[in-house]
Design an enzyme around this catalytic site. Structure first.
Site, mmCIF file in Angstrom:
data_model
loop_
_atom_site.group_PDB
_atom_site.id
_atom_site.type_symbol
_atom_site.label_atom_id
_atom_site.label_comp_id
_atom_site.label_asym_id
_atom_site.label_seq_id
_atom_site.Cartn_x
_atom_site.Cartn_y
_atom_site.Cartn_z
ATOM 1 N N HIS A 282 0.837 -1.201 0.000
ATOM 2 C CA HIS A 282 0.000 0.000 0.000
ATOM 3 C C HIS A 282 0.877 1.258 0.000
ATOM 4 O O HIS A 282 0.441 2.316 -0.440
ATOM 5 C CB HIS A 282 -0.920 0.034 1.232
ATOM 6 C CG HIS A 282 -2.051 -0.941 1.151
ATOM 7 N ND1 HIS A 282 -1.943 -2.250 1.555
ATOM 8 C CD2 HIS A 282 -3.323 -0.788 0.696
ATOM 9 C CE1 HIS A 282 -3.099 -2.864 1.377
ATOM 10 N NE2 HIS A 282 -3.953 -2.005 0.850
ATOM 11 N N ASP B 262 -3.983 -6.638 -7.916
ATOM 12 C CA ASP B 262 -4.342 -5.988 -6.663
ATOM 13 C C ASP B 262 -4.698 -4.542 -7.025
ATOM 14 O O ASP B 262 -4.536 -4.114 -8.179
ATOM 15 C CB ASP B 262 -3.172 -6.050 -5.686
ATOM 16 C CG ASP B 262 -3.613 -5.965 -4.224
ATOM 17 O OD1 ASP B 262 -4.744 -5.511 -3.980
ATOM 18 O OD2 ASP B 262 -2.813 -6.333 -3.347
#
Length: 379
Positions: free
Chosen positions: A231, A304
């Site tokens: 992230h 993702d």
């Protein structure tokens, strides 16, 4: 002697009858598959390039209610799917209205997805008049080693999602946790034993499938030994392919043998395989050569989330979309700007840096999944 001959004839007759029945079932299924392929091919011929690209996108918007802006985006893009987050769920009636309104904007049934793993990754939680089961972390299920329990978890999650009309869950996590400093996967993995992770992950997936929810196995080729959270930046693994084949890849190999239909690619670099720091989600070496060719995976490959800094700190949007599709990705999760994604990918096709045939191949797989789970082209 006569009794033996009669018995032998009876056995032969029964065997022949069973064989014919098996052949008939096989032939029927084969015929149905061919007919569906023909329907999909015919449908694809009538789709514009923009419509085909739209099917490759799963977009998001965290509003609890339909807005004019969101409706316009959905109508214009006609995305293949939508992913929901906790902000989308307030009351049951409001959430159902939002989901139904989103679904109604699409000519082709949409993938309506969510991250509902258990533990700290549960986008839908009991609140107001929303009642769902609080699922324990997968690490807790791992300590039991109980496949039946894992299967029950899958069916429980699946039934909770079905009450909202959702049809895909970004679970199970097949990462083998080999680094306890890995905070992003800690608690989400079943454990450090690849056999345990394989067995329990596949059991959860079977539970989801048995109630009509599409499971997504993640995060290939395995985030279990990383230290950096993708992230925030790009994790880099020093493992060789042989080391991965002996640990992290085993759960995915077993999932493929158990007819995995969707696998998510993680944002992590493996320079011992790629000879550079290209993220797996953008790497042809990882996706096409390793996953598809070497591990014989024929299902859908989804990234993702594309707004994660593992990618956005190192590449611009156009590079991300073009590299991902050229690498073998079929679906793009959460493109930062869906409208720009359509334009950018179309321009890549027009420039010749992307083959439209690759897009066609991906869309065929997407439509086939929708035919199987969402009654697309069923008539």
């Amino acid at each position: 002697m006569k009794k033996i001959v009669i018995a032998s004839i009876l056995v032969a007759t029964i065997t022949l009858t069973c064989s014919l029945k098996f052949m008939n079932v096989y032939e029927i299924k084969k015929q149905e598959k061919m007919q569906m392929e023909e329907k999909i091919n015919n449908y694809l011929k009538d789709m514009t390039l923009e419509e085909k690209i739209g099917q490759m996108l799963i977009i998001s918007n965290r509003t609890p209610n339909m807005t004019i802006e969101l409706e316009n985006t959905l109508t214009q893009i006609q995305p293949g799917g939508f992913i929901f987050f906790s902000e989308n769920f307030t009351t049951k009636s409001s959430s159902l209205n939002l989901i139904n309104e989103i679904s109604a904007t699409s000519k082709i049934p949409m993938i309506l997805s969510v991250d509902q793993e258990g533990g700290r990754v549960q986008r839908i939680k009991s609140q107001n008049d929303i009642v769902v089961t609080d699922i324990p972390p997968m690490s807790d299920i791992g300590t039991t080693g109980d496949r039946n329990k894992a299967y029950e978890i899958g069916t429980t999650i699946g039934n909770d999602l079905k009450q909202f009309g959702l049809n895909m869950d970004f679970a199970p996590v097949l990462d083998v946790l080999t680094n306890n400093e890995n905070k992003s996967i800690l608690g989400r993995s079943f454990g450090s034993d690849y056999t345990l992770v394989s067995d329990l992950g596949i059991s959860v997936a079977k539970g989801l499938k048995d109630v009509g929810i599409i499971p997504v196995y993640k995060h290939f080729p395995g985030h279990g030994s990383t230290t950096i959270d993708s992230h925030y930046d790009l994790p880099v693994l020093s493992k060789t392919k042989e080391e991965l084949l002996n640990t992290d890849l085993i759960p995915f190999q077993k999932a493929i043998k158990n007819d995995a239909e969707v696998i998510m690619i993680g944002h992590l670099a493996i320079p011992n395989i790629t000879n550079d720091q290209t993220p797996s989600s953008l790497s042809k070496e990882i996706i096409t050569n390793l996953l598809k060719k070497e591990l014989n995976y024929n299902g859908i490959v989804i990234t993702d989330a594309l707004n994660m800094k593992a990618l956005t700190k190192h590449y611009n949007e156009s590079q991300i979309y073009e590299m991902a599709i050229n690498a073998g990705v079929d679906m793009l999760l959460m493109p930062e700007n869906p409208e720009f994604a359509i334009t950018s990918i179309k321009e890549s096709v027009q420039k010749g840096t992307l083959e439209e045939s690759s897009i066609n191949d991906s869309v065929k797989k997407i439509l086939n999944l929708k035919a199987h789970y969402l009654n697309f082209l069923s008539n």
